[in-house]
Design an enzyme around this catalytic site. Structure first.
Site, PDB file in Angstrom:
ATOM      1  N   LEU A   1      -3.951  13.535  -3.182  1.00  0.00           N
ATOM      2  CA  LEU A   1      -4.017  13.049  -4.561  1.00  0.00           C
ATOM      3  C   LEU A   1      -3.059  11.880  -4.766  1.00  0.00           C
ATOM      4  O   LEU A   1      -2.161  11.660  -3.951  1.00  0.00           O
ATOM      5  CB  LEU A   1      -3.660  14.206  -5.504  1.00  0.00           C
ATOM      6  CG  LEU A   1      -4.688  15.356  -5.479  1.00  0.00           C
ATOM      7  CD1 LEU A   1      -4.078  16.646  -5.986  1.00  0.00           C
ATOM      8  CD2 LEU A   1      -5.925  14.974  -6.288  1.00  0.00           C
ATOM      9  N   PRO A   2      -3.204  11.136  -5.879  1.00  0.00           N
ATOM     10  CA  PRO A   2      -2.371   9.940  -6.058  1.00  0.00           C
ATOM     11  C   PRO A   2      -0.867  10.215  -6.168  1.00  0.00           C
ATOM     12  O   PRO A   2      -0.076   9.560  -5.496  1.00  0.00           O
ATOM     13  CB  PRO A   2      -2.904   9.322  -7.351  1.00  0.00           C
ATOM     14  CG  PRO A   2      -4.295   9.847  -7.494  1.00  0.00           C
ATOM     15  CD  PRO A   2      -4.271  11.217  -6.886  1.00  0.00           C
TER      16      PRO A   2
ATOM     17  N   THR B   1       1.440  11.546  -1.035  1.00  0.00           N
ATOM     18  CA  THR B   1       2.825  11.070  -1.060  1.00  0.00           C
ATOM     19  C   THR B   1       3.309  11.177  -2.502  1.00  0.00           C
ATOM     20  O   THR B   1       2.809  10.462  -3.379  1.00  0.00           O
ATOM     21  CB  THR B   1       2.917   9.596  -0.609  1.00  0.00           C
ATOM     22  OG1 THR B   1       2.411   9.510   0.716  1.00  0.00           O
ATOM     23  CG2 THR B   1       4.358   9.113  -0.623  1.00  0.00           C
TER      24      THR B   1
ATOM     25  N   LYS C   1       9.073  10.966   4.566  1.00  0.00           N
ATOM     26  CA  LYS C   1       8.095   9.892   4.296  1.00  0.00           C
ATOM     27  C   LYS C   1       8.754   8.722   3.542  1.00  0.00           C
ATOM     28  O   LYS C   1       8.589   7.556   3.926  1.00  0.00           O
ATOM     29  CB  LYS C   1       6.942  10.485   3.472  1.00  0.00           C
ATOM     30  CG  LYS C   1       5.974   9.487   2.886  1.00  0.00           C
ATOM     31  CD  LYS C   1       4.990   8.976   3.880  1.00  0.00           C
ATOM     32  CE  LYS C   1       4.098   7.913   3.266  1.00  0.00           C
ATOM     33  NZ  LYS C   1       3.277   7.236   4.244  1.00  0.00           N
TER      34      LYS C   1
ATOM     35  N   LYS D   1       5.005   1.809  -4.788  1.00  0.00           N
ATOM     36  CA  LYS D   1       5.048   3.223  -5.201  1.00  0.00           C
ATOM     37  C   LYS D   1       6.062   3.985  -4.349  1.00  0.00           C
ATOM     38  O   LYS D   1       6.901   4.720  -4.857  1.00  0.00           O
ATOM     39  CB  LYS D   1       3.653   3.837  -5.050  1.00  0.00           C
ATOM     40  CG  LYS D   1       3.625   5.333  -5.283  1.00  0.00           C
ATOM     41  CD  LYS D   1       2.328   5.987  -4.816  1.00  0.00           C
ATOM     42  CE  LYS D   1       2.556   7.468  -4.578  1.00  0.00           C
ATOM     43  NZ  LYS D   1       1.428   8.185  -4.029  1.00  0.00           N
TER      44      LYS D   1
HETATM   45  P1  NAD Z   1      -7.246   7.025  -3.649  1.00  0.00           P
HETATM   46  O1  NAD Z   1      -6.939   6.534  -5.018  1.00  0.00           O
HETATM   47  O2  NAD Z   1      -8.243   6.307  -2.814  1.00  0.00           O
HETATM   48  O3  NAD Z   1      -7.735   8.570  -3.733  1.00  0.00           O
HETATM   49  C1  NAD Z   1      -7.227   9.513  -4.650  1.00  0.00           C
HETATM   50  C2  NAD Z   1      -8.394  10.413  -5.041  1.00  0.00           C
HETATM   51  O4  NAD Z   1      -7.900  11.475  -5.868  1.00  0.00           O
HETATM   52  C3  NAD Z   1      -9.467   9.683  -5.852  1.00  0.00           C
HETATM   53  O5  NAD Z   1     -10.734   9.939  -5.269  1.00  0.00           O
HETATM   54  C4  NAD Z   1      -9.355  10.294  -7.250  1.00  0.00           C
HETATM   55  O6  NAD Z   1     -10.592  10.359  -7.938  1.00  0.00           O
HETATM   56  C5  NAD Z   1      -8.830  11.668  -6.924  1.00  0.00           C
HETATM   57  N1  NAD Z   1      -8.126  12.319  -8.031  1.00  0.00           N
HETATM   58  C6  NAD Z   1      -7.191  11.786  -8.869  1.00  0.00           C
HETATM   59  N2  NAD Z   1      -6.759  12.722  -9.728  1.00  0.00           N
HETATM   60  C7  NAD Z   1      -7.422  13.853  -9.428  1.00  0.00           C
HETATM   61  C8  NAD Z   1      -7.400  15.167  -9.961  1.00  0.00           C
HETATM   62  N3  NAD Z   1      -6.614  15.503 -10.985  1.00  0.00           N
HETATM   63  N4  NAD Z   1      -8.219  16.089  -9.413  1.00  0.00           N
HETATM   64  C9  NAD Z   1      -9.022  15.757  -8.367  1.00  0.00           C
HETATM   65  N5  NAD Z   1      -9.100  14.539  -7.817  1.00  0.00           N
HETATM   66  C10 NAD Z   1      -8.299  13.597  -8.353  1.00  0.00           C
HETATM   67  O7  NAD Z   1      -5.839   7.124  -2.903  1.00  0.00           O
HETATM   68  P2  NAD Z   1      -5.584   7.253  -1.322  1.00  0.00           P
HETATM   69  O8  NAD Z   1      -5.414   5.900  -0.731  1.00  0.00           O
HETATM   70  O9  NAD Z   1      -6.577   8.203  -0.742  1.00  0.00           O
HETATM   71  O10 NAD Z   1      -4.120   7.908  -1.341  1.00  0.00           O
HETATM   72  C11 NAD Z   1      -3.929   9.290  -1.594  1.00  0.00           C
HETATM   73  C12 NAD Z   1      -2.487   9.645  -1.293  1.00  0.00           C
HETATM   74  O11 NAD Z   1      -2.189   9.314   0.066  1.00  0.00           O
HETATM   75  C13 NAD Z   1      -1.464   8.878  -2.149  1.00  0.00           C
HETATM   76  O12 NAD Z   1      -0.426   9.754  -2.493  1.00  0.00           O
HETATM   77  C14 NAD Z   1      -0.983   7.773  -1.213  1.00  0.00           C
HETATM   78  O13 NAD Z   1       0.327   7.334  -1.523  1.00  0.00           O
HETATM   79  C15 NAD Z   1      -1.043   8.482   0.120  1.00  0.00           C
HETATM   80  N6  NAD Z   1      -1.159   7.581   1.302  1.00  0.00           N
HETATM   81  C16 NAD Z   1      -2.089   6.579   1.301  1.00  0.00           C
HETATM   82  C17 NAD Z   1      -2.197   5.746   2.420  1.00  0.00           C
HETATM   83  C18 NAD Z   1      -3.215   4.627   2.464  1.00  0.00           C
HETATM   84  O14 NAD Z   1      -3.133   3.794   3.388  1.00  0.00           O
HETATM   85  N7  NAD Z   1      -4.181   4.578   1.556  1.00  0.00           N
HETATM   86  C19 NAD Z   1      -1.367   5.952   3.527  1.00  0.00           C
HETATM   87  C20 NAD Z   1      -0.450   7.003   3.510  1.00  0.00           C
HETATM   88  C21 NAD Z   1      -0.368   7.823   2.368  1.00  0.00           C
END
Ligand code: NAD
Length: 296
Positions: free
Chosen positions: A65-66, A96, A171, A246
């Site tokens: 999740l975000p 994260t 992290k 972030k």
């Molecule tokens: P993203 O925005 O693509 O995906 C988040 C998903 O969560 C979305 O599909 C959204 O609809 C869903 N969501 C939001 N609130 C929700 C809720 N209450 N219930 C159910 N679903 C919900 O983000 P991402 O890139 O997949 O990143 C997710 C996490 O991973 C973050 O914490 C980010 O910091 C971490 N992260 C991302 C990367 C990267 O390269 N993208 C790398 C390492 C860590």
């Protein structure tokens, strides 16, 4: 094979969930975005209308999740995961988030007789797709041992970092190093150009000298020396600058909470804030070299 509730199917969650399906697990999935759910249903996952419904019949919940707000809501909200998961159930949050939220949710799980680990990842979307992520895991030893085989279907390196919240601590400490070192490398390459030293020559020297670091040798912000780096595709991410901001903000919050001195972490956050404020938050974080190259 287990029945797993997977919540949060975005850029990272979708390929991670796909790897669990490939490993033979039965997935029950929930996301606020119906298109994200449909993509998993197309490969055999079962759609759920709420996080609680996703957990029905599952013994494990995984989330991506975000931020902390969504993680608290999904796990501890009324009718959420903690209300519906049977005692002894295992929760693995891969998002994260801030250390305090991870510790609060982990402690709440323990009170309810559930096992919870914070397991943020390194490796980005490419690592998520290839199943080669690194997981930094915080939580009790027994929960870590139970989570490990599930995490192995999505990653290559699984490290137990200690108690609740320590995965998040690892992290943000790692990413604070990365944010600072990317700025350092960017400053050096931008200055080199002004001094009449070309990027490849500086790379050849510095990558074999004491300035060597991952931001330079695997992800060089100057176009040329590292063919796979975002610098060679117009700074398309990769890892977006907004995501780096972030993580640096999370590091600042954590530093303040324990009185740690992080002056360079603070400055790195400020520079990434400036870079994002000029409309470049969606670019790769190595694109900050373009802002620095403009000169003083
Ligand atoms: P993203 O925005 O693509 O995906 C988040 C998903 O969560 C979305 O599909 C959204 O609809 C869903 N969501 C939001 N609130 C929700 C809720 N209450 N219930 C159910 N679903 C919900 O983000 P991402 O890139 O997949 O990143 C997710 C996490 O991973 C973050 O914490 C980010 O910091 C971490 N992260 C991302 C990367 C990267 O390269 N993208 C790398 C390492 C860590």
């Amino acid at each position: 094979m287990a029945t797993i509730a997977f919540i949060g199917l975005g850029n990272m969650g979708r390929p991670m969930a796909l790897n669990l399906v490939k490993a033979g697990h039965v997935l029950r999935v929930f996301d606020l975005n119906p298109a994200a759910v449909a993509a998993l249903v197309a490969v055999g996952a079962v759609a759920a209308a709420t996080p609680g419904e996703a957990v029905d019949g599952a013994e494990i919940a995984v989330s991506m999740l975000p931020a902390g707000l969504q993680v608290r809501e999904v796990y501890t909200g009324a009718g959420g995961v903690f209300d519906r998961l049977p005692a002894g159930g295992l929760c693995i949050d891969c998002s994260t988030i801030d250390v305090a939220s991870a510790r609060d949710v982990g402690n709440e799980a323990a009170k309810r007789g559930l096992r919870f680990v914070d397991a943020p990842v390194s490796g980005g979307t490419a690592g998520a797709e290839a199943g080669t992520l690194t997981f930094m895991v915080g939580g009790p030893e027994s929960a870590f041992s139970a989570a490990k085989p599930i995490l192995e279907a999505m990653g290559k390196t699984i490290v137990h970092a200690g108690g609740a919240g320590n995965g998040q601590a690892a992290k943000i400490c790692n990413n604070m190093v990365l944010g600072i070192s990317m700025i350092a490398v960017s400053e050096a390459f931008a200055m080199a150009e002004k001094l009449g030293l070309d990027a490849q020559t500086l790379f050849d020297i510095s990558s074999k000298s004491s300035g060597q670091c991952w931001a330079m040798t695997s992800y060089c912000p100057a176009p040329g020396p590292v063919p796979t780096a975002p610098a060679n595709r117009g700074y398309a991410p990769g890892f977006a600058a907004a995501m780096m901001l972030k993580d640096l903000d999370l590091a600042e919050k954590a530093a303040e909470s324990v009185g740690a001195a992080t002056p360079l972490g603070h400055l790195a956050a400020q520079l990434y804030r400036d870079y994002c404020a000029q409309g470049d938050g969606g670019k790769d974080f190595s694109g900050i070299i373009q802002m620095l190259a403009k000169g003083a």
